[in-house]
Scaffold this motif. Sequence first.
Motif, PDB file in Angstrom:
ATOM      1  N   THR A 142       0.842  -1.206   0.000  1.00  0.00           N
ATOM      2  CA  THR A 142       0.000   0.000   0.000  1.00  0.00           C
ATOM      3  C   THR A 142       0.874   1.253   0.000  1.00  0.00           C
ATOM      4  O   THR A 142       0.605   2.212  -0.735  1.00  0.00           O
ATOM      5  CB  THR A 142      -0.920   0.000   1.243  1.00  0.00           C
ATOM      6  N   THR A 143       1.921   1.217   0.816  1.00  0.00           N
ATOM      7  CA  THR A 143       2.829   2.366   0.876  1.00  0.00           C
ATOM      8  C   THR A 143       3.504   2.592  -0.470  1.00  0.00           C
ATOM      9  O   THR A 143       3.630   3.735  -0.934  1.00  0.00           O
ATOM     10  CB  THR A 143       3.894   2.133   1.968  1.00  0.00           C
ATOM     11  N   GLU A 158       2.322   1.765  -3.397  1.00  0.00           N
ATOM     12  CA  GLU A 158       1.315   2.292  -4.323  1.00  0.00           C
ATOM     13  C   GLU A 158       1.089   3.780  -4.079  1.00  0.00           C
ATOM     14  O   GLU A 158       1.020   4.571  -5.042  1.00  0.00           O
ATOM     15  CB  GLU A 158      -0.004   1.528  -4.158  1.00  0.00           C
ATOM     16  N   ASP A 159       0.962   4.178  -2.799  1.00  0.00           N
ATOM     17  CA  ASP A 159       0.784   5.594  -2.485  1.00  0.00           C
ATOM     18  C   ASP A 159       1.987   6.418  -2.943  1.00  0.00           C
ATOM     19  O   ASP A 159       1.833   7.517  -3.497  1.00  0.00           O
ATOM     20  CB  ASP A 159       0.567   5.784  -0.973  1.00  0.00           C
ATOM     21  N   GLN A 204       3.985   5.667  -5.357  1.00  0.00           N
ATOM     22  CA  GLN A 204       3.952   5.720  -6.823  1.00  0.00           C
ATOM     23  C   GLN A 204       2.975   6.799  -7.297  1.00  0.00           C
ATOM     24  O   GLN A 204       3.279   7.546  -8.229  1.00  0.00           O
ATOM     25  CB  GLN A 204       3.555   4.353  -7.398  1.00  0.00           C
ATOM     26  N   LYS A 205       1.812   6.895  -6.629  1.00  0.00           N
ATOM     27  CA  LYS A 205       0.845   7.933  -6.992  1.00  0.00           C
ATOM     28  C   LYS A 205       1.429   9.325  -6.751  1.00  0.00           C
ATOM     29  O   LYS A 205       1.257  10.228  -7.580  1.00  0.00           O
ATOM     30  CB  LYS A 205      -0.444   7.759  -6.187  1.00  0.00           C
ATOM     31  N   GLN A 206       2.113   9.497  -5.623  1.00  0.00           N
ATOM     32  CA  GLN A 206       2.715  10.797  -5.330  1.00  0.00           C
ATOM     33  C   GLN A 206       3.809  11.130  -6.343  1.00  0.00           C
ATOM     34  O   GLN A 206       3.921  12.269  -6.802  1.00  0.00           O
ATOM     35  CB  GLN A 206       3.294  10.808  -3.914  1.00  0.00           C
ATOM     36  N   ASP A 217       3.932  10.062  -9.413  1.00  0.00           N
ATOM     37  CA  ASP A 217       3.250  10.406 -10.669  1.00  0.00           C
ATOM     38  C   ASP A 217       2.755  11.845 -10.629  1.00  0.00           C
ATOM     39  O   ASP A 217       2.896  12.597 -11.604  1.00  0.00           O
ATOM     40  CB  ASP A 217       2.083   9.448 -10.921  1.00  0.00           C
ATOM     41  N   GLY A 218       2.168  12.256  -9.477  1.00  0.00           N
ATOM     42  CA  GLY A 218       1.694  13.640  -9.337  1.00  0.00           C
ATOM     43  C   GLY A 218       2.826  14.640  -9.441  1.00  0.00           C
ATOM     44  O   GLY A 218       2.716  15.664 -10.129  1.00  0.00           O
ATOM     45  N   SER A 231       5.647  14.153 -10.909  1.00  0.00           N
ATOM     46  CA  SER A 231       6.147  14.106 -12.284  1.00  0.00           C
ATOM     47  C   SER A 231       5.281  14.971 -13.200  1.00  0.00           C
ATOM     48  O   SER A 231       5.803  15.717 -14.036  1.00  0.00           O
ATOM     49  CB  SER A 231       6.173  12.661 -12.768  1.00  0.00           C
ATOM     50  N   GLN A 232       3.966  14.891 -13.040  1.00  0.00           N
ATOM     51  CA  GLN A 232       3.064  15.705 -13.866  1.00  0.00           C
ATOM     52  C   GLN A 232       3.262  17.187 -13.567  1.00  0.00           C
ATOM     53  O   GLN A 232       3.326  18.017 -14.488  1.00  0.00           O
ATOM     54  CB  GLN A 232       1.607  15.304 -13.618  1.00  0.00           C
TER      55      GLN A 232
END
Length: 147
Positions: A39-40, A42-43, A45-47, A49-50, A52-53
């Motif tokens: 879970t950590t 995945e979180d 990875q989402k951060q 990605d954010g 990076s964008q």
Amino acid sequence: MHNLLYISVAIIAVAFAFLVYYLIKTLISMKKTMDNLGTTVEDLQKQIDGISQESTQLLHKTNRLADDIQQKSDALNSIFSAAKDLGDSLQRLNRSVKRVSDTVSQTADQKSEQVAQAVQWGNAAMDLWQKWKEKKRLRENKKEDKK
């Protein structure tokens, strides 16, 4: 001796049961840790990605700003070029005025003797005229005194 063998097997069985029990408990705890870790990740990875964008957007904005600054700098270059041309033109005009002034000054120096003579003749003429005028006034005063 048989009993001792049964007791030994029973102790081994109980020890094996405890071992299995604690091994199962450890594996369950490890599974929970792995789930939390997943879970950590995945979180995270989402951060990432954010971030990076946002970094990509910031890079695009920076590129647009750099292009805008370049365009404005190019526009200013033409203004500075025009100012330089104006300065050059004024410098040429100043040189021309100086040449004309020098020419006039030289001509005036050359003609100054003639001007001095003209002024002397003018002064002499003024003196003569004033003397004539005074003599005329004196004659008129004498005529009036005789009357």
